[in-house]
Design an enzyme around this catalytic site. Sequence first.
Site, PDB file in Angstrom:
ATOM      1  N   GLU A 175       0.943  -0.770   0.069  1.00  0.00           N
ATOM      2  CA  GLU A 175      -0.194  -0.082  -0.275  1.00  0.00           C
ATOM      3  C   GLU A 175       1.267   1.097  -0.433  1.00  0.00           C
ATOM      4  OE1 GLU A 175      -3.434  -0.584   0.010  1.00  0.00           O
ATOM      5  OE2 GLU A 175      -3.012  -2.211   0.772  1.00  0.00           O
ATOM      6  N   PHE A 231       8.897  12.139  -7.824  1.00  0.00           N
ATOM      7  CA  PHE A 231       8.843  10.535  -8.551  1.00  0.00           C
ATOM      8  C   PHE A 231       8.829  11.048  -9.936  1.00  0.00           C
ATOM      9  CE2 PHE A 231       5.209  11.360  -4.901  1.00  0.00           C
ATOM     10  CZ  PHE A 231       5.677   9.588  -4.717  1.00  0.00           C
TER      11      PHE A 231
HETATM   12  C1  FAD Z   1       2.342  -9.718   1.683  1.00  0.00           C
HETATM   13  C2  FAD Z   1       1.797  -8.817   0.459  1.00  0.00           C
HETATM   14  C3  FAD Z   1       0.757  -8.779  -0.119  1.00  0.00           C
HETATM   15  C4  FAD Z   1       0.510  -7.346  -1.298  1.00  0.00           C
HETATM   16  N1  FAD Z   1      -0.717  -7.361  -1.384  1.00  0.00           N
HETATM   17  C5  FAD Z   1      -0.664  -6.908  -2.943  1.00  0.00           C
HETATM   18  C6  FAD Z   1      -2.075  -6.811  -3.313  1.00  0.00           C
HETATM   19  O1  FAD Z   1      -2.990  -6.946  -2.933  1.00  0.00           O
HETATM   20  N2  FAD Z   1      -2.232  -6.333  -4.242  1.00  0.00           N
HETATM   21  C7  FAD Z   1      -1.006  -5.370  -4.624  1.00  0.00           C
HETATM   22  O2  FAD Z   1      -1.703  -5.107  -6.484  1.00  0.00           O
HETATM   23  N3  FAD Z   1       0.149  -5.430  -4.039  1.00  0.00           N
HETATM   24  C8  FAD Z   1       0.498  -5.840  -3.425  1.00  0.00           C
HETATM   25  N4  FAD Z   1       1.550  -5.883  -2.595  1.00  0.00           N
HETATM   26  C9  FAD Z   1       2.569  -5.254  -3.401  1.00  0.00           C
HETATM   27  C10 FAD Z   1       3.121  -3.827  -2.871  1.00  0.00           C
HETATM   28  O3  FAD Z   1       1.874  -3.368  -2.744  1.00  0.00           O
HETATM   29  C11 FAD Z   1       4.259  -3.695  -3.608  1.00  0.00           C
HETATM   30  O4  FAD Z   1       5.537  -4.445  -2.958  1.00  0.00           O
HETATM   31  C12 FAD Z   1       5.111  -2.136  -3.323  1.00  0.00           C
HETATM   32  O5  FAD Z   1       4.721  -1.465  -3.651  1.00  0.00           O
HETATM   33  C13 FAD Z   1       6.543  -1.996  -3.781  1.00  0.00           C
HETATM   34  O6  FAD Z   1       6.289  -2.269  -4.902  1.00  0.00           O
HETATM   35  P1  FAD Z   1       8.774  -3.392  -5.181  1.00  0.00           P
HETATM   36  O7  FAD Z   1       7.851  -4.365  -4.058  1.00  0.00           O
HETATM   37  O8  FAD Z   1       7.575  -3.371  -6.328  1.00  0.00           O
HETATM   38  O9  FAD Z   1       9.082  -2.094  -4.953  1.00  0.00           O
HETATM   39  P2  FAD Z   1       9.852  -1.591  -5.512  1.00  0.00           P
HETATM   40  O10 FAD Z   1       8.911  -0.523  -5.817  1.00  0.00           O
HETATM   41  O11 FAD Z   1      10.315  -2.409  -6.603  1.00  0.00           O
HETATM   42  O12 FAD Z   1      10.647  -0.413  -3.882  1.00  0.00           O
HETATM   43  C14 FAD Z   1      12.061  -1.467  -3.721  1.00  0.00           C
HETATM   44  C15 FAD Z   1      12.461   0.631  -3.562  1.00  0.00           C
HETATM   45  O13 FAD Z   1      12.565   1.109  -3.937  1.00  0.00           O
HETATM   46  C16 FAD Z   1      11.899   2.381  -2.976  1.00  0.00           C
HETATM   47  N5  FAD Z   1      11.879   3.133  -3.981  1.00  0.00           N
HETATM   48  C17 FAD Z   1      10.811   2.914  -5.264  1.00  0.00           C
HETATM   49  N6  FAD Z   1      10.762   3.642  -5.982  1.00  0.00           N
HETATM   50  C18 FAD Z   1      11.580   5.122  -5.460  1.00  0.00           C
HETATM   51  C19 FAD Z   1      11.533   6.390  -5.090  1.00  0.00           C
HETATM   52  N7  FAD Z   1      10.857   7.601  -6.290  1.00  0.00           N
HETATM   53  N8  FAD Z   1      12.097   6.856  -4.430  1.00  0.00           N
HETATM   54  C20 FAD Z   1      12.443   6.694  -3.775  1.00  0.00           C
HETATM   55  N9  FAD Z   1      12.592   5.323  -3.109  1.00  0.00           N
HETATM   56  C21 FAD Z   1      11.739   4.815  -3.713  1.00  0.00           C
HETATM   57  C22 FAD Z   1      10.991   1.437  -3.011  1.00  0.00           C
HETATM   58  O14 FAD Z   1      10.643   2.375  -1.323  1.00  0.00           O
HETATM   59  C23 FAD Z   1      11.344   0.002  -1.626  1.00  0.00           C
HETATM   60  O15 FAD Z   1      11.528   0.812  -1.016  1.00  0.00           O
HETATM   61  C24 FAD Z   1       1.616  -6.432  -1.612  1.00  0.00           C
HETATM   62  C25 FAD Z   1       2.849  -7.177  -0.757  1.00  0.00           C
HETATM   63  C26 FAD Z   1       3.088  -7.709   0.199  1.00  0.00           C
HETATM   64  C27 FAD Z   1       4.460  -8.082   0.582  1.00  0.00           C
END
Ligand code: FAD
Length: 389
Positions: free
Chosen positions: A368, A388
């Site tokens: 989220e 962003f």
């Molecule tokens: C258990 C679990 C349940 C989930 N359930 C759902 C669901 O029901 N539906 C759904 O759609 N998603 C779901 N998610 C996904 C979740 O919303 C994403 O994992 C989250 O949005 C982060 O995306 P990512 O994991 O790809 O990390 P990334 O976007 O790859 O980020 C990796 C790191 O980089 C940082 N980062 C990225 N961009 C920037 C920036 N511009 N500036 C600074 N730092 C940055 C992030 O903060 C993070 O620390 C779930 C995740 C988990 C772990």
Amino acid sequence: MDRVAPLELLDLDGTLSAEDRDMRAVVRKLVDDLVRPHVAGWYEQGRAPVRELAAEFGKLGLLGMHLSGYGCAGATATAYGLACLELEAGDSGVRSLVSVQGSLAMFAIHRYGSEEQKQRWLPPMAAGEAIGCFGLTEPDHGSDPAGMATRARRDGGDWVLTGGKMWITNAPVADVAVVWARTDEGVRGFAVPMDTPGVTAHEIKHKMSLRASSTGEIVLDDVRLPEAARLPGAEGLKAPLSCLTEARFGIVWGALGAARECLETAIDYACGREQFGRPIAGFQLTQAKLADMALELQKGYLLALHLGGLADAGRLRPEQVSVGKLNNVREAIAIARQCRTILGANGISAEYPVMRHANNLESVLTYEGTSEVHQLVVGQKLTGLSAFV
Ligand SMILES: Cc1cc2nc3c(=O)[nH]c(=O)nc-3n(C[C@H](O)[C@H](O)[C@H](O)COP(=O)(O)OP(=O)(O)OC[C@H]3O[C@@H](n4cnc5c(N)ncnc54)[C@H](O)[C@@H]3O)c2cc1C
């Protein structure tokens, strides 16, 4: 000497209505009966009885609780928040089930769906007879959903969806997925029955966090859907983002439940555990930890109550929810880790809920919108500059 529970330090219960307090007591009892005795086992096994829990939660009106009509309870935002707090005191996975069902899948259909979609999906979802999930995240697109690769192309009067969604809560057990896809006209949402040919869902295994929750990958392989499956009111990325704001509101409260459970466990433990001939709760260093944690818990609760009041007045803005999620999850995970130290070696055991909550909160910190993303939302509001792009 008398002891006061950490969330009762400031008598904040006095600010709640009698109705809200009664509802909270009912949810607390439900968690005591249905979740607490079993959740450590679910966590160790890496699965939870999602359908059975949903049916019980449906009976109490907890699914889509803050929505109106179509079998939903039409509760206040504050009541919904309190329910999230109690559910997450049981386990973040259990609260996630309710958040995803009510605030993501049901909210999306309620806000953006056609009358036919609402009639078809919302009553069984409110009753816990149908399970929903919300597919926004993809393997290569998490924090930046604008880059999504999942496509929906028109084919005659139909749509054909191709792509994949990753980390989707409830996907392996869901009856319907709200799927967001790129079209020639921009991002659109679809209510996708999970038994549609071309849709498959796989459980993501080996999670070290949120283990009492079903998380999956959805593969969409030329999935043909009628126009009637498209959510007619959803145009552009602001639609899924508005759903996330709804769900984050529940997290603002839920994270406090996890923290409260950890702190109450740590206080009980510290009062009973003796070292150097006296309870470790009597040591000044332990009391300093406990006092500081109780402060943060109360401050988080005040923040949640304030945001609940704004939501109930129809004045809650997305960046205010970011403030709540950023603060309360960050403080909750710090509290869980600090409580772990107070339990010493026992802190790493599943006999106590503390490490489970600490591990769960790692997911809550990330989903989220990560903490970093919420810092950027607040930073943008403070400076007028977007980091962003
Ligand atoms: C258990 C679990 C349940 C989930 N359930 C759902 C669901 O029901 N539906 C759904 O759609 N998603 C779901 N998610 C996904 C979740 O919303 C994403 O994992 C989250 O949005 C982060 O995306 P990512 O994991 O790809 O990390 P990334 O976007 O790859 O980020 C990796 C790191 O980089 C940082 N980062 C990225 N961009 C920037 C920036 N511009 N500036 C600074 N730092 C940055 C992030 O903060 C993070 O620390 C779930 C995740 C988990 C772990």
